[in-house]
Enzyme design. Structure first.
Site, PDB file in Angstrom:
ATOM      1  N   THR A 125      -2.435   0.853 -14.861  1.00 56.61           N
ATOM      2  CA  THR A 125      -2.526   0.023 -13.312  1.00 56.61           C
ATOM      3  C   THR A 125      -3.643  -0.321 -12.752  1.00 56.61           C
ATOM      4  O   THR A 125      -4.618   0.661 -12.982  1.00 56.61           O
ATOM      5  CB  THR A 125      -1.651   1.012 -12.459  1.00 56.61           C
ATOM      6  N   ASP A 126      -3.632  -1.346 -12.028  1.00 55.30           N
ATOM      7  CA  ASP A 126      -4.932  -1.746 -11.241  1.00 55.30           C
ATOM      8  C   ASP A 126      -5.394  -0.606 -10.277  1.00 55.30           C
ATOM      9  O   ASP A 126      -6.573  -0.502  -9.675  1.00 55.30           O
ATOM     10  CB  ASP A 126      -4.785  -2.983 -10.381  1.00 55.30           C
ATOM     11  N   GLU A 127      -4.509   0.481  -9.736  1.00 61.95           N
ATOM     12  CA  GLU A 127      -4.647   1.523  -8.841  1.00 61.95           C
ATOM     13  C   GLU A 127      -5.730   2.318  -9.494  1.00 61.95           C
ATOM     14  O   GLU A 127      -6.517   3.148  -8.566  1.00 61.95           O
ATOM     15  CB  GLU A 127      -3.167   2.331  -8.618  1.00 61.95           C
ATOM     16  N   TYR A 153      -1.342  10.081  -7.958  1.00 63.80           N
ATOM     17  CA  TYR A 153      -0.664   8.959  -9.175  1.00 63.80           C
ATOM     18  C   TYR A 153      -1.777   8.366  -9.860  1.00 63.80           C
ATOM     19  O   TYR A 153      -1.777   8.411 -10.997  1.00 63.80           O
ATOM     20  CB  TYR A 153       0.478   7.935  -8.482  1.00 63.80           C
ATOM     21  N   LYS A 157      -2.909   8.401 -13.499  1.00 66.78           N
ATOM     22  CA  LYS A 157      -3.202   7.075 -14.414  1.00 66.78           C
ATOM     23  C   LYS A 157      -4.600   7.241 -15.082  1.00 66.78           C
ATOM     24  O   LYS A 157      -4.682   6.762 -16.232  1.00 66.78           O
ATOM     25  CB  LYS A 157      -2.677   5.748 -13.892  1.00 66.78           C
ATOM     26  N   ASN A 183       4.403  -5.197 -10.093  1.00 62.95           N
ATOM     27  CA  ASN A 183       5.203  -6.024 -10.563  1.00 62.95           C
ATOM     28  C   ASN A 183       6.401  -6.000  -9.528  1.00 62.95           C
ATOM     29  O   ASN A 183       6.773  -5.320  -8.781  1.00 62.95           O
ATOM     30  CB  ASN A 183       5.760  -5.399 -11.896  1.00 62.95           C
TER      31      ASN A 183
END
Ligand code: NAD
Ligand code: DAU
Length: 336
Positions: A125-127, A153, A157, A183
């Site tokens: 993810t971009d997070e 979270y 990741k 998304n």
């Protein structure tokens, strides 16, 4: 070609299973999913009778079960979507995020090594890049942006990503990583912004906007994400990270107002609530690398994708009403 897709009863994994079975009629797709609260057998109803599809109820952290499956299926590719994915839940209870997102990734990679699986893809993810300031629209996340996480979270990741890269370097492990922006689309669990606002608005319930609603997310239609992963697993370079996003930044409040307009609901439903702890301000992906190297670019414009998505929720009320009532847990699909 046999592909094990983990987390295929969830939002993006489910869309990916549909996409792959349609695009590659000669591929076998095996979905491994633990059916947590976010997993829904009904998401896979349309492919349940497809002879090239198998559903396996199992946990990616269960080493014995995963090894047994790999021994049986001898996969050519493993794509790991399985994760705890909701930031708010990670703030309430971080532990399961570490177990699934980090240890689960390790178990899958160990299984790949044990059974000589030639290709592994980690859906990230971009997070992992943290956030960008609201007053610097010139800044974007590139693959070289330092990891700088905000929530349990995103930290889980990022930890998994680091482990994948460490396996690549230490063991020559044949993996790629994709880091996608937010998304939206069909089968999105109604706890996330867009499906929550659609389903609440349809029920004339309050639309809870965190803080002042000025936070920005970079939205990508789920089908475009699936196509990017397809390109990466077939043509991506081992050991590489690919950012995926379509330069479609929007403020949360503008999305919520748009949903109200599309559904003919009054903006008086909008309710400002307490902000998320550590709330990331802005995400914005620079997708130059995947565009140049693999020829990927988004195909669905937000103005079209959001209409398709709203229409899907209008036409598939049972799918989400059963989630809200808890009935979805009683689905008998794949139980025989
Ligand atoms: P989701 O929460 O909708 O689905 C997750 C799926 O994983 C569910 O079917 C769940 O049952 C399954 N799962 C959870 N724990 C498991 C375990 N221990 N073993 C096996 N299966 C398990 O998630 P999503 O939104 O579809 O996200 C999929 C992946 O894409 C995640 O890795 C997420 O980090 C990443 N991602 C999501 C977005 C987004 O906008 N939703 C954007 C970028 C990346
Ligand atoms: O960027 C990719 C990430 O996008 C994925 O890695 C995550 O798995 C996915 O859940 C998503 O994370 P976000 O936190 O951005 O998504 P969420 O839908 O939870 O929230 C989007 C924005 O809307 C965020 O700024 C918080 C806000 N929000 C969310 C909810 C659920 C609200 O204002 N009200 C809400 O009720």
């Amino acid at each position: 070609m046999t592909i094990i897709v983990t987390g295929g009863a969830g939002f993006i994994g489910g869309n990916f299973v549909h996409y792959m079975l349609k695009k590659y009629p000669d591929y076998r797709i095996v979905c491994l999913d633990a059916l947590t609260y976010a997993g829904n057998r009904e998401t896979l109803r349309d492919v349940a009778e497809n002879p090239d599809f198998r559903f396996v109820h199992g946990d990616i952290t269960d080493r014995e079960g995963v090894y047994r499956l790999f021994a049986e299926e001898k996969p050519d590719i493993v794509v790991n979507f399985a994760a705890e994915s909701h930031v708010d839940r990670s703030i309430e209870n971080p532990s399961v995020f570490l177990t699934t997102n980090v240890i689960g990734t390790q178990v899958l990679m160990d299984a790949c090594r044990e059974y000589n699986v030639p290709r592994y893809h980690q859906v990230s993810t971009d997070e992992v890049y943290g956030d960008l300031p609201l007053d610097r629209p010139d800044l974007f996340f590139t693959e070289d942006t330092p990891i700088h996480t905000s929530s349990p979270y995103s930290a889980s990741k990022a930890s998994a990503d680091l482990l994948v890269l460490a396996y690549c370097r230490t063991f020559g492990f044949p993996a790629t990583i994709s880091r996608c922006s937010n998304n939206y689309g069909p089968y999105h669990f109604p706890e996330k912004l867009i499906p929550l606002m659609i389903t609440n608005a349809l029920a004339d319930k309050p639309l809870p906007v965190y803080g002042n609603g000025e936070n920005i997310r970079d939205w990508l239609y789920v089908g475009d994400h699936c196509r990017a992963i397809d390109m990466i697993i077939h043509n991506g370079k081992i050991g590489e990270v690919y950012n995926v996003g379509g330069h479609n930044e929007m403020k949360n409040i503008d999305i919520v107002k748009l949903i109200c307009r599309e559904l003919g609901k009054p903006e008086t439903l909008i309710t400002y609530v307490e902000d998320r702890k550590g709330h990331d301000l802005r995400y914005a992906i620079d997708p130059t690398k995947i565009g140049k190297e693999l020829g990927w670019s988004p195909e669905t414009k937000f103005s079209d994708g959001i209409k398709t998505t709203i229409q899907w929720y209008l036409e598939n009320r049972k799918w989400w009403e059963d989630i809200l009532s808890g009935e979805y847990k009683k689905s008998s699909l794949f139980t025989k």
